[in-house]
Motif scaffolding. Structure first.
Motif, PDB file in Angstrom:
ATOM      1  N   SER A   7     -12.591   9.582  -3.372  1.00 14.33           N
ATOM      2  CA  SER A   7     -11.822   8.843  -2.606  1.00 14.33           C
ATOM      3  C   SER A   7     -10.262   9.220  -2.389  1.00 14.33           C
ATOM      4  N   SER A   8     -10.076   9.283  -1.403  1.00 10.16           N
ATOM      5  CA  SER A   8      -8.461   9.272  -0.873  1.00 10.16           C
ATOM      6  C   SER A   8      -7.736   8.165  -0.454  1.00 10.16           C
ATOM      7  N   GLY A   9      -6.602   8.243  -0.485  1.00 11.07           N
ATOM      8  CA  GLY A   9      -6.103   6.721  -0.031  1.00 11.07           C
ATOM      9  C   GLY A   9      -4.947   6.410  -1.096  1.00 11.07           C
ATOM     10  N   PHE A  10      -4.724   5.189  -1.420  1.00  6.98           N
ATOM     11  CA  PHE A  10      -3.725   4.534  -2.538  1.00  6.98           C
ATOM     12  C   PHE A  10      -4.586   4.464  -3.647  1.00  6.98           C
ATOM     13  N   GLN A  11      -4.407   5.555  -4.711  1.00  3.64           N
ATOM     14  CA  GLN A  11      -5.108   5.670  -6.129  1.00  3.64           C
ATOM     15  C   GLN A  11      -4.959   4.455  -6.850  1.00  3.64           C
ATOM     16  N   ALA A  12      -4.050   3.621  -6.641  1.00  3.52           N
ATOM     17  CA  ALA A  12      -4.269   2.296  -7.635  1.00  3.52           C
ATOM     18  C   ALA A  12      -5.384   1.294  -7.219  1.00  3.52           C
ATOM     19  N   ASP A  13      -5.743   1.381  -5.789  1.00  4.56           N
ATOM     20  CA  ASP A  13      -6.730   0.566  -5.439  1.00  4.56           C
ATOM     21  C   ASP A  13      -7.986   1.442  -5.428  1.00  4.56           C
ATOM     22  N   VAL A  14      -7.963   2.544  -5.433  1.00  3.89           N
ATOM     23  CA  VAL A  14      -9.340   3.468  -5.720  1.00  3.89           C
ATOM     24  C   VAL A  14      -9.718   2.915  -7.158  1.00  3.89           C
ATOM     25  N   LYS A  15      -8.806   2.993  -8.114  1.00  6.73           N
ATOM     26  CA  LYS A  15      -8.845   2.884  -9.763  1.00  6.73           C
ATOM     27  C   LYS A  15      -9.585   1.381 -10.033  1.00  6.73           C
ATOM     28  N   ALA A  16      -8.933   0.311  -9.123  1.00  7.44           N
ATOM     29  CA  ALA A  16      -9.630  -0.707  -9.095  1.00  7.44           C
ATOM     30  C   ALA A  16     -11.016  -0.730  -8.594  1.00  7.44           C
ATOM     31  N   LEU A  17     -11.153  -0.320  -7.672  1.00  8.38           N
ATOM     32  CA  LEU A  17     -12.445  -0.373  -7.016  1.00  8.38           C
ATOM     33  C   LEU A  17     -13.466   0.311  -7.822  1.00  8.38           C
ATOM     34  N   TYR A  25       0.879  -1.193  -0.007  1.00  5.15           N
ATOM     35  CA  TYR A  25      -0.098  -0.098  -0.061  1.00  5.15           C
ATOM     36  C   TYR A  25       1.029   1.356  -0.098  1.00  5.15           C
ATOM     37  N   ASP A  26       0.177   2.384  -0.574  1.00  3.94           N
ATOM     38  CA  ASP A  26       0.617   3.568  -0.287  1.00  3.94           C
ATOM     39  C   ASP A  26      -0.311   4.467   0.128  1.00  3.94           C
ATOM     40  N   ASN A  27      -0.107   5.668   0.476  1.00  2.00           N
ATOM     41  CA  ASN A  27      -1.077   6.800   0.730  1.00  2.00           C
ATOM     42  C   ASN A  27      -0.755   8.009   0.027  1.00  2.00           C
ATOM     43  N   ASN A  28      -1.661   8.331  -0.859  1.00  2.00           N
ATOM     44  CA  ASN A  28      -1.495   9.355  -2.008  1.00  2.00           C
ATOM     45  C   ASN A  28      -1.928  10.682  -1.488  1.00  2.00           C
TER      46      ASN A  28
END
Length: 270
Positions: free
Chosen positions: A60-70, A11-14
């Motif tokens: 959405s905030s947080g890890f933007q790779a996970d956001v895109k997948a969601l 994970y990362d926090n963007n």
């Protein structure tokens, strides 16, 4: 010297901040456009707001790779339908059709094909629009998002979401989430790196009724649409002074009965 194992995280926090405010007949959802990692700015023009349906928007905030997948998963669940595919294999081609009337290409498989009369393959996918012949409402999308996040609870999407839109009665609605799908309908909400700065200000200005009050109070704010937009601008102008992960530009999306309108405001770039 003691050898240390590599410290790696999936994970990362963007960073970034998101705010949503629900009114009598509108919803305002806003987010900054800065995406960072550590002390580096990756881009200053990244939109954190996604349209999921005609009356549903998610920031959405947080890890933007996970956001895109969601976001891609939710879009597929909303748009793609459950269908029955038929495969007819002849000498050198496959003819494919389905029960939704879709025209699919003929696939050439060469001359070594085995003669098979008919294959039926069931693809079980949740088709919302094809099953119900309408767009998903914001409360239905809120439940779908909760189920999706909870399904991934053992390796969660590292995304912190706020969902806004209009319900079936045309009233504004806002839903806030944690990373594993627990959610609540509120009059206003905030997520992201600047939420600890923005949320106390919103509480002071809007004073949403407690959800424990009986009978249940309406969770919409008394502000007009223009007042809500001005309040959002004030929130972000203040948060950018203290939060290094929030800044560059503010994107504001206003959703009402007339449709969607976007506004932008410049923020601090340092």
């Amino acid at each position: 010297m003691t050898k240390q194992a590599a410290n790696w995280s999936p994970y990362d926090n963007n960073g970034g901040s998101c705010v949503a405010i629900a009114g009598i007949d509108y919803c305002v959802i806003a987010a900054d456009t800065r995406m960072s990692t550590g002390y580096s700015i990756l881009t200053r023009e990244y939109s954190k707001i996604c349209k999921l349906a005609d009356k549903s928007l998610m920031a959405s905030s947080g890890f933007q790779a996970d956001v895109k997948a969601l976001q891609k998963f939710l879009a597929a669940r909303h748009l793609v339908g459950s269908c029955l595919f038929y495969f007819k294999l002849f000498d050198d081609v496959i003819v494919v059709g389905n029960n939704l009337g879709k025209s699919l290409p003929i696939i050439n498989i060469g001359t070594d094909a085995i003669h098979i009369s008919l294959y039926s393959v069931f693809l079980e996918k949740q088709i919302y629009q094809h099953q119900h012949n309408k767009q998903m409402s914001c409360p239905a999308m809120a439940q779908l998002l909760s189920n999706t996040l909870y399904y991934k609870r053992f390796f969660p999407y590292y995304s912190f979401n706020v969902l806004g839109g209009l319900d079936t009665e045309g009233k504004g609605c806002v839903y806030t989430y944690d990373a594993v799908g627990s959610y609540e309908r509120v009059g206003y909400g905030c997520q992201g790196s600047g939420s600890t700065l923005i949320m106390p200000f919103l509480d002071n200005q809007l004073k949403s009724p407690s959800p424990l009050l009986l009978p249940a109070q309406d969770a919409v704010t008394p502000l007009s649409e223009a007042e809500a937009v001005d309040l959002v601008k004030t929130c972000f102008a203040s948060a950018t002074e203290r939060d290094i992960y929030t800044g560059d530009k503010l994107e504001i999306v206003v959703l009402n009965a007339d449709g969607i309108r976007r506004e932008y405001m410049e923020l601090r770039k340092d």
